[in-house]
Scaffold this motif. Structure first.
Motif, PDB file in Angstrom:
ATOM      1  N   GLY A 163      -4.527  54.107  62.843  1.00 44.26           N
ATOM      2  CA  GLY A 163      -3.948  55.344  63.224  1.00 44.26           C
ATOM      3  C   GLY A 163      -2.782  55.488  64.148  1.00 44.26           C
ATOM      4  N   GLY A 164      -2.434  54.273  64.603  1.00 40.40           N
ATOM      5  CA  GLY A 164      -1.231  54.024  65.601  1.00 40.40           C
ATOM      6  C   GLY A 164       0.029  54.015  64.662  1.00 40.40           C
ATOM      7  N   ALA A 165       1.097  54.019  65.268  1.00 41.80           N
ATOM      8  CA  ALA A 165       2.332  53.940  64.426  1.00 41.80           C
ATOM      9  C   ALA A 165       2.828  52.834  63.679  1.00 41.80           C
ATOM     10  N   ARG A 166       2.212  51.588  64.186  1.00 36.07           N
ATOM     11  CA  ARG A 166       2.417  50.385  63.188  1.00 36.07           C
ATOM     12  C   ARG A 166       1.539  50.455  61.943  1.00 36.07           C
ATOM     13  N   HIS A 167       0.260  50.990  62.226  1.00 39.24           N
ATOM     14  CA  HIS A 167      -0.645  51.114  61.117  1.00 39.24           C
ATOM     15  C   HIS A 167      -0.105  52.123  59.953  1.00 39.24           C
ATOM     16  N   ASP A 168       0.389  53.056  60.603  1.00 35.29           N
ATOM     17  CA  ASP A 168       1.083  54.102  59.831  1.00 35.29           C
ATOM     18  C   ASP A 168       2.363  53.665  58.871  1.00 35.29           C
ATOM     19  N   ARG A 169       3.135  52.638  59.800  1.00 38.06           N
ATOM     20  CA  ARG A 169       4.059  52.273  58.888  1.00 38.06           C
ATOM     21  C   ARG A 169       3.654  51.083  57.766  1.00 38.06           C
ATOM     22  N   MET A 170       2.679  50.536  57.983  1.00 40.34           N
ATOM     23  CA  MET A 170       2.166  49.468  57.099  1.00 40.34           C
ATOM     24  C   MET A 170       1.500  50.352  55.779  1.00 40.34           C
ATOM     25  N   MET A 171       0.828  51.270  56.116  1.00 42.45           N
ATOM     26  CA  MET A 171       0.220  52.251  55.039  1.00 42.45           C
ATOM     27  C   MET A 171       1.377  52.692  54.138  1.00 42.45           C
ATOM     28  N   ARG A 172       2.323  53.033  54.916  1.00 45.61           N
ATOM     29  CA  ARG A 172       3.623  53.577  53.765  1.00 45.61           C
ATOM     30  C   ARG A 172       4.009  52.510  53.062  1.00 45.61           C
ATOM     31  N   TYR A 173       4.102  51.329  53.582  1.00 49.34           N
ATOM     32  CA  TYR A 173       4.651  50.067  52.905  1.00 49.34           C
ATOM     33  C   TYR A 173       3.806  49.960  51.698  1.00 49.34           C
ATOM     34  N   VAL A 174       2.581  49.736  51.932  1.00 46.87           N
ATOM     35  CA  VAL A 174       1.439  49.583  50.949  1.00 46.87           C
ATOM     36  C   VAL A 174       1.539  50.800  49.832  1.00 46.87           C
ATOM     37  N   ARG A 175       1.679  51.869  50.073  1.00 44.99           N
ATOM     38  CA  ARG A 175       1.619  52.839  49.063  1.00 44.99           C
ATOM     39  C   ARG A 175       3.218  52.983  48.342  1.00 44.99           C
ATOM     40  N   ASP A 176       4.111  52.500  48.865  1.00 46.49           N
ATOM     41  CA  ASP A 176       5.484  52.248  48.301  1.00 46.49           C
ATOM     42  C   ASP A 176       5.344  50.812  47.362  1.00 46.49           C
ATOM     43  N   THR A 177       4.643  50.200  47.372  1.00 44.65           N
ATOM     44  CA  THR A 177       4.536  48.941  46.737  1.00 44.65           C
ATOM     45  C   THR A 177       3.388  48.498  45.991  1.00 44.65           C
ATOM     46  N   MET A 178       2.604  49.684  45.743  1.00 45.88           N
ATOM     47  CA  MET A 178       1.387  49.679  45.046  1.00 45.88           C
ATOM     48  C   MET A 178       1.543  49.062  43.641  1.00 45.88           C
ATOM     49  N   GLY A 179       0.760  48.099  43.363  1.00 42.33           N
ATOM     50  CA  GLY A 179       0.815  47.359  42.246  1.00 42.33           C
ATOM     51  C   GLY A 179       1.641  45.920  42.167  1.00 42.33           C
ATOM     52  N   GLU A 180       2.022  45.773  43.510  1.00 43.09           N
ATOM     53  CA  GLU A 180       2.600  44.550  43.690  1.00 43.09           C
ATOM     54  C   GLU A 180       1.339  43.230  44.193  1.00 43.09           C
ATOM     55  N   SER A 181       1.593  42.091  43.987  1.00 43.25           N
ATOM     56  CA  SER A 181       0.572  40.974  44.382  1.00 43.25           C
ATOM     57  C   SER A 181       0.373  41.388  45.787  1.00 43.25           C
ATOM     58  N   LYS A 182      -1.004  41.415  46.444  1.00 46.37           N
ATOM     59  CA  LYS A 182      -1.314  41.856  47.478  1.00 46.37           C
ATOM     60  C   LYS A 182      -0.923  40.933  48.693  1.00 46.37           C
ATOM     61  N   ILE A 183      -1.026  39.468  48.531  1.00 49.97           N
ATOM     62  CA  ILE A 183      -0.592  38.611  49.261  1.00 49.97           C
ATOM     63  C   ILE A 183       0.884  38.617  49.739  1.00 49.97           C
ATOM     64  N   THR A 184       1.649  39.052  48.491  1.00 49.25           N
ATOM     65  CA  THR A 184       2.997  39.411  49.099  1.00 49.25           C
ATOM     66  C   THR A 184       3.066  40.556  49.799  1.00 49.25           C
ATOM     67  N   VAL A 185       2.569  41.489  49.715  1.00 46.81           N
ATOM     68  CA  VAL A 185       2.352  42.735  50.800  1.00 46.81           C
ATOM     69  C   VAL A 185       2.462  42.305  52.029  1.00 46.81           C
ATOM     70  N   PHE A 186       1.095  41.467  52.220  1.00 46.49           N
ATOM     71  CA  PHE A 186       0.900  40.997  53.434  1.00 46.49           C
ATOM     72  C   PHE A 186       1.758  40.034  54.038  1.00 46.49           C
ATOM     73  N   ARG A 187       2.623  39.246  53.388  1.00 45.71           N
ATOM     74  CA  ARG A 187       3.775  38.791  53.873  1.00 45.71           C
ATOM     75  C   ARG A 187       4.666  39.371  54.724  1.00 45.71           C
TER      76      ARG A 187
END
Length: 236
Positions: free
Chosen positions: A38-62
């Motif tokens: 729920g913090g600002a960093r978490h919100d930024r991360m989740m926006r990126y997760v949504r924008d890259t849905m379908g990409e390799s998960k390990i690549t997203v975590f990198r």
């Protein structure tokens, strides 16, 4: 259109509904690494997760952890653990008509390969929970092919695994722009988006979709149609 002999189908959002557990599993993973939910960093991360849905998960975590490989791998393991727990709790189900579409395609002589941005472990847990082990001709993750979406590697590996005659005989179907870009990069004869994953039709078309379907259940009719289209006459 060349007669279609191979359908490369995405999993989550295309053939399977997972009730938002991808995002929940990402949250599970990043919280483990000290990110406040729920913090600002978490919100930024989740926006990126949504924008890259379908990409390799390990690549997203990198990306999320600024290239820190050790943290990315630890977070990816936590993602897999969380996702597996949610799958075991019954939060995944086939989308209506998806299994029937896969079975009909194969009955028509069209090979089916399921592909996903999940690791092989997560993918296999998901398929086992659905009773889908062995349903398709093959299943692929980025680890099986080289690179994940939006690169063409999984589509081209599917072609090689099944012996499809050409890329023009391949249909790539998915619910995200990353699926569309992978299909276009591979030169697939048909790149089709589906609306079951929450993306807008215009976004799928902008990413390269030739057709936008209500669901994967409409695909067998397109494959039948492709078989009826006369091939252009050759000039000697």
């Amino acid at each position: 259109m060349t007669a279609l002999g191979l359908a490369v189908l995405d999993l989550a959002g295309t053939t399977v509904t997972d009730a938002g557990i991808v995002e929940d599993a990402f949250t599970h993973a990043v919280v483990r690494e000290g990110v406040e939910e729920g913090g600002a960093r978490h919100d930024r991360m989740m926006r990126y997760v949504r924008d890259t849905m379908g990409e390799s998960k390990i690549t997203v975590f990198r990306h999320l952890f600024d290239g820190d490989e050790e943290t990315a791998r630890r977070a990816n393991s936590a993602f897999e653990e969380g996702y597996a727990q949610m799958v075991a709790a019954g939060r995944c189900a086939p989308l209506p008509g998806a299994r029937e579409a896969i079975e009909e395609l194969r009955a028509q002589g069209c090979a089916v390969v399921l592909n996903t941005g999940f690791s092989p472990r997560t993918r296999d847990d998901l398929l086992a929970s659905l009773g889908w082990t062995g349903l398709a001709d093959a299943v692929l993750s980025p680890a099986d092919a080289g690179r994940g979406r939006p690169y063409p590697d999984m589509v081209l590996t599917a072609l090689l695994r099944t012996g499809a005659p050409s890329v023009e005989a391949v249909a790539v179907v998915g619910d995200t722009p990353y699926d569309m870009r992978a299909g276009r990069a591979a030169g697939a004869g048909l790149v089709a988006g589906v609306l079951t994953g929450g993306q807008q039709a215009e976004d799928l078309r902008a990413a390269g979709a030739d057709r936008v379907l209500g669901s994967v259940a409409e695909l067998p009719a397109l494959v039948r149609e492709s078989a009826r289209v006369p091939r252009p006459a050759t000039v000697s």
